[in-house]
Design a protein around this motif. Structure first.
Motif, PDB file in Angstrom:
ATOM      1  N   PHE A   1       0.735  -1.147  -0.232  1.00 59.81           N
ATOM      2  CA  PHE A   1       0.043  -0.119  -0.201  1.00 59.81           C
ATOM      3  C   PHE A   1       0.795   1.256  -0.018  1.00 59.81           C
ATOM      4  O   PHE A   1       0.375   2.513   0.332  1.00 59.81           O
TER       5      PHE A   1
ATOM      6  N   LYS B   1      -1.929   5.002  -6.113  1.00 60.53           N
ATOM      7  CA  LYS B   1      -2.121   5.030  -4.578  1.00 60.53           C
ATOM      8  C   LYS B   1      -1.612   3.786  -3.751  1.00 60.53           C
ATOM      9  O   LYS B   1      -1.467   3.811  -2.915  1.00 60.53           O
ATOM     10  N   ASN B   2      -1.579   2.635  -4.741  1.00 58.97           N
ATOM     11  CA  ASN B   2      -1.148   1.466  -4.179  1.00 58.97           C
ATOM     12  C   ASN B   2      -0.361   0.647  -5.160  1.00 58.97           C
ATOM     13  O   ASN B   2      -0.235   0.985  -6.387  1.00 58.97           O
TER      14      ASN B   2
ATOM     15  N   GLY C   1     -10.446  -0.787  -4.899  1.00 56.46           N
ATOM     16  CA  GLY C   1      -9.332  -0.412  -4.076  1.00 56.46           C
ATOM     17  C   GLY C   1      -8.179  -0.712  -4.906  1.00 56.46           C
ATOM     18  O   GLY C   1      -7.293  -0.349  -4.575  1.00 56.46           O
TER      19      GLY C   1
ATOM     20  N   THR D   1      -8.482  -5.966  -2.809  1.00 55.14           N
ATOM     21  CA  THR D   1      -7.469  -5.137  -2.175  1.00 55.14           C
ATOM     22  C   THR D   1      -8.152  -4.387  -1.046  1.00 55.14           C
ATOM     23  O   THR D   1      -7.033  -4.206   0.151  1.00 55.14           O
TER      24      THR D   1
ATOM     25  N   ALA E   1      -5.980  -4.718   2.458  1.00 56.44           N
ATOM     26  CA  ALA E   1      -5.403  -3.478   3.620  1.00 56.44           C
ATOM     27  C   ALA E   1      -5.788  -4.217   5.011  1.00 56.44           C
ATOM     28  O   ALA E   1      -5.262  -3.707   6.014  1.00 56.44           O
TER      29      ALA E   1
ATOM     30  N   LYS F   1      -3.109  -2.176   7.059  1.00 59.72           N
ATOM     31  CA  LYS F   1      -2.833  -0.985   6.609  1.00 59.72           C
ATOM     32  C   LYS F   1      -4.018   0.063   6.553  1.00 59.72           C
ATOM     33  O   LYS F   1      -5.349  -0.421   6.173  1.00 59.72           O
ATOM     34  N   GLU F   2      -3.821   1.146   6.771  1.00 59.92           N
ATOM     35  CA  GLU F   2      -4.810   2.381   6.977  1.00 59.92           C
ATOM     36  C   GLU F   2      -5.176   2.714   5.639  1.00 59.92           C
ATOM     37  O   GLU F   2      -4.180   3.362   4.654  1.00 59.92           O
ATOM     38  N   ILE F   3      -6.286   2.810   4.906  1.00 62.98           N
ATOM     39  CA  ILE F   3      -6.680   3.110   3.475  1.00 62.98           C
ATOM     40  C   ILE F   3      -7.878   3.799   3.562  1.00 62.98           C
ATOM     41  O   ILE F   3      -8.792   3.755   4.758  1.00 62.98           O
ATOM     42  N   GLU F   4      -8.347   4.563   2.482  1.00 64.81           N
ATOM     43  CA  GLU F   4      -9.833   5.169   2.474  1.00 64.81           C
ATOM     44  C   GLU F   4     -10.601   4.319   1.821  1.00 64.81           C
ATOM     45  O   GLU F   4     -10.532   3.732   0.723  1.00 64.81           O
TER      46      GLU F   4
END
Length: 345
Positions: free
Chosen positions: A5, A16-17, A51, A321, A325, A330-333
């Motif tokens: 990520f 973004k990743n 994602g 995806t 995360a 992992k912090e994602i939106e």
């Protein structure tokens, strides 16, 4: 240390990743016109919502007889641009980038009345594959121009990158392999020449900051086929011609016998991706049974590849995806309220 990520940038393409949805034929065209439809729209948009950093649209062919089947996508007509742009624009709304793979099936064009190839050698002796007609030297040069025109249409549709298909036994692969190319003209004396010319033609219409990808088979699983030494050599030619990143696969030529069948263990193609990456000092996408998030993450962390493609995993789960995360912490939106499904408030 980079991980799955970590954002990635190559030329003007910012992801973004490191998660890529690789090209996977859908065989979903229903009017023999090569035009994307609602199936393709929903298929690609769901992976953007899910994602993925980069989505590469399936093998899209430069002429009707270059398709594997009549149900494949095409970019031989301007009528195909607007429907494709609809998908590109929708994918962009969800923060993903999108590319397209342009190709010609060559002797593996199942529905062509008479397929074409470097040499008149059928893929196998079954009814599925016909004996192809050997292209003339002039016809080869015309095909180079058709690749250029297809790339031009893809750019008009708004794609972020273009991938040239030089793997899996399709036309460019057929030219670069001594197993299938028995010509005596310039295209037989210099096996990577056709691929090199296609790269230069495509590159000529691409924006300066748009990276060019190329998918290659790093080895052939057949007696008399090439290996990693040869693929490093022709990939070097392709890099010098303008390829910015290689998507490393394998196989595609000849009957695959039990003892040589690929894909019998996870990450079986990663060592080949690593070897090409190190030999040419070029970024690569690794692909092939990398569905486990911890494994995909390790490929990036161990610097074996720059991006990881997840194919069958994304066919099973458009939100692979997002799941990855969560599993990797992992912090994602998350899109919309989807985070609630992953235990977020």
């Amino acid at each position: 240390m980079n991980h799955l990520f970590t954002p990635y940038k190559i030329k003007g393409l910012e992801l973004k990743n490191r998660v890529v949805m690789p090209p996977m034929c859908q065989y979903a065209v229903r009017n023999n016109d090569g035009i994307v439809n609602d199936w393709h729209y929903n298929h690609y948009l769901s992976r953007a919502i899910g994602g993925a950093g980069l989505i590469i649209i399936e093998m899209t062919d430069i002429e009707p007889d270059g398709r594997i089947t009549d149900f494949d996508l095409g970019l031989w007509s301007d009528e195909q641009i607007a429907p494709l742009k609809r998908i590109v624009d929708a994918v962009h709304q969800y923060g993903a980038k999108i590319g397209i793979q342009i190709a010609h099936a060559g002797r593996k064009a199942e529905h062509a009345e008479t397929p074409v190839a470097p040499s008149a050698i059928p893929f196998d002796e079954t009814e599925t594959y016909k004996t192809p007609r050997a292209l003339t030297t002039d016809e080869i040069k015309q095909l180079v121009e058709k690749y250029r025109l297809a790339a031009e249409r893809a750019i008009k549709a708004g794609v972020d990158t273009i991938e040239i298909h030089g793997a899996h036994g399709y036309l460019i692969h057929q030219f670069q392999s001594a197993y299938t190319n028995k010509r005596t003209d310039e295209y037989g004396k210099d096996l990577p020449l056709f691929g090199q010319q296609v790269i230069r033609a495509v590159k000529s219409v691409m924006p300066e900051d748009m990276p060019l990808f190329m998918r290659v088979s790093a080895r052939e699983y057949v007696d008399g086929g090439y290996g990693l030494e040869e693929s490093i050599a022709f990939s070097k030619v392709y890099k010098e011609a303008g390829v910015d990143l290689f998507h490393i696969s394998s196989g595609g030529e000849g009957p695959i016998l039990a003892h040589g069948r690929p894909g019998t263990h996870v990450a079986y193609q990663v060592p080949m991706a690593r070897e090409i990456r190190n030999a040419l000092n070029v970024p690569v996408i690794a692909v092939g049974r990398l569905d486990d998030p911890a494994l995909a993450n390790a490929v990036i962390g161990n610097e074996e590849a720059d991006l990881v493609a997840v194919g069958r995993g994304m066919l099973r789960n458009p939100y692979w995806t997002l799941e990855a995360a969560k599993k990797l912490g992992k912090e994602i939106e998350f899109p919309g309220v989807y985070g609630m499904g992953f235990g977020l408030k």
